[in-house]
Scaffold this active site. Structure first.
Site, PDB file in Angstrom:
ATOM      1  N   ARG A   1       0.821  -1.221   0.000  1.00 56.26           N
ATOM      2  CA  ARG A   1       0.000   0.000   0.000  1.00 56.26           C
ATOM      3  C   ARG A   1       0.850   1.263   0.000  1.00 56.26           C
ATOM      4  NH1 ARG A   1      -2.942  -3.763   3.043  1.00 56.26           N
ATOM      5  NH2 ARG A   1      -1.765  -3.155   4.869  1.00 56.26           N
TER       6      ARG A   1
ATOM      7  N   GLU B   1       5.089 -10.703  15.739  1.00 52.95           N
ATOM      8  CA  GLU B   1       4.555 -11.252  16.985  1.00 52.95           C
ATOM      9  C   GLU B   1       4.904 -12.744  17.093  1.00 52.95           C
ATOM     10  OE1 GLU B   1       0.454 -10.392  17.432  1.00 52.95           O
ATOM     11  OE2 GLU B   1       0.385 -11.110  19.504  1.00 52.95           O
TER      12      GLU B   1
HETATM   13  P1  AMP Z   1       4.559  -2.765  11.450  1.00 53.10           P
HETATM   14  O1  AMP Z   1       5.840  -3.323  10.903  1.00 53.10           O
HETATM   15  O2  AMP Z   1       4.068  -3.508  12.651  1.00 53.10           O
HETATM   16  O3  AMP Z   1       4.622  -1.270  11.700  1.00 53.10           O
HETATM   17  O4  AMP Z   1       3.447  -3.044  10.374  1.00 53.10           O
HETATM   18  C1  AMP Z   1       3.286  -2.183   9.355  1.00 53.10           C
HETATM   19  C2  AMP Z   1       2.722  -2.854   8.112  1.00 53.10           C
HETATM   20  O5  AMP Z   1       1.655  -3.748   8.381  1.00 53.10           O
HETATM   21  C3  AMP Z   1       2.190  -1.781   7.214  1.00 53.10           C
HETATM   22  O6  AMP Z   1       2.693  -2.016   5.910  1.00 53.10           O
HETATM   23  C4  AMP Z   1       0.697  -1.902   7.288  1.00 53.10           C
HETATM   24  O7  AMP Z   1       0.156  -1.812   6.007  1.00 53.10           O
HETATM   25  C5  AMP Z   1       0.408  -3.255   7.908  1.00 53.10           C
HETATM   26  N1  AMP Z   1      -0.504  -3.199   9.082  1.00 53.10           N
HETATM   27  C6  AMP Z   1      -0.177  -3.508  10.369  1.00 53.10           C
HETATM   28  N2  AMP Z   1      -1.226  -3.376  11.188  1.00 53.10           N
HETATM   29  C7  AMP Z   1      -2.256  -2.944  10.423  1.00 53.10           C
HETATM   30  C8  AMP Z   1      -3.630  -2.605  10.682  1.00 53.10           C
HETATM   31  N3  AMP Z   1      -4.170  -2.671  11.925  1.00 53.10           N
HETATM   32  N4  AMP Z   1      -4.388  -2.180   9.650  1.00 53.10           N
HETATM   33  C9  AMP Z   1      -3.862  -2.091   8.397  1.00 53.10           C
HETATM   34  N5  AMP Z   1      -2.599  -2.408   8.089  1.00 53.10           N
HETATM   35  C10 AMP Z   1      -1.791  -2.841   9.069  1.00 53.10           C
END
Ligand code: AMP
Length: 173
Positions: free
Chosen positions: A61, A98
């Site tokens: 995205r 996780e």
């Molecule tokens: P992180 O590495 O945990 O910051 O995860 C970020 C990635 O996971 C991003 O590319 C987001 O598109 C996706 N992502 C994680 N949690 C969500 C959520 N609650 N809603 C939508 N996309 C998420």
């Protein structure tokens, strides 16, 4: 005003992709041309004087917003992809999830030494993906000017993981 319009378009999907996760669905942001333009313009306005060389965009995205911002600013795009998708020689960074771990890659020539790079994704959750991507950009000798997201889930403390970087996210939950 624009931020309210964007926030109103973000759709909550409870228990996706697994129980307990509220997925922030940006499809309605993309499908409304005014809301999509307003989202892209937030980043364009912020960086139009920043003398960026590249925008590094995170699969998938981040590609959508980042490509539009790069086009408008007249700067190049560097792809950050999940492991195994890029065909040329790559650098790779692994980060913890996780359960288990994941890896992102960039082409070794995606950014050049000394370039000023904006890192962009749609959403900041734990920050693991963005930290890994920022590390790759720096390993290639470029500078991470800022790390931007449309949406920040502040309760997951991703900003803490990104300390040391400028972080911008207009829509905060
Ligand atoms: P992180 O590495 O945990 O910051 O995860 C970020 C990635 O996971 C991003 O590319 C987001 O598109 C996706 N992502 C994680 N949690 C969500 C959520 N609650 N809603 C939508 N996309 C998420």
């Amino acid at each position: 005003m624009n931020i309210e319009k964007i926030t109103a378009a973000i759709r909550d999907i409870p228990d996706f992709p697994q129980p307990g996760i509220v997925f922030k669905d940006i499809a309605p942001v993309l499908s409304d041309p005014d809301v999509f333009r307003a989202s892209v313009d937030l980043f364009v306005e912020r960086h139009k004087e920043a003398a960026l060389d590249k925008i590094a965009v995170i699969e998938a995205r981040g590609f959508l917003f980042g490509a539009a911002v790069a086009y408008q600013l007249g700067v190049g795009i560097a792809l950050v992809r999940k492991k195994g998708k890029l065909p040329f020689t790559t650098v790779e960074a692994t980060y913890d999830l996780e359960y288990g771990s994941a890896a992102v890659e960039m082409h070794t020539d995606a950014v050049a030494a000394g370039e000023r790079v904006l890192l962009l994704d749609d959403l900041l959750a734990t920050g693991g993906t963005a930290v890994a991507a920022a590390g790759l950009i720096e390993d290639l000798g470029a500078t991470v000017v800022e790390v931007d997201f449309l949406i920040e889930l502040s309760f997951l403390d991703g900003r803490e993981k990104l300390k040391g970087y400028e972080v911008f996210a207009p829509v905060v939950y």
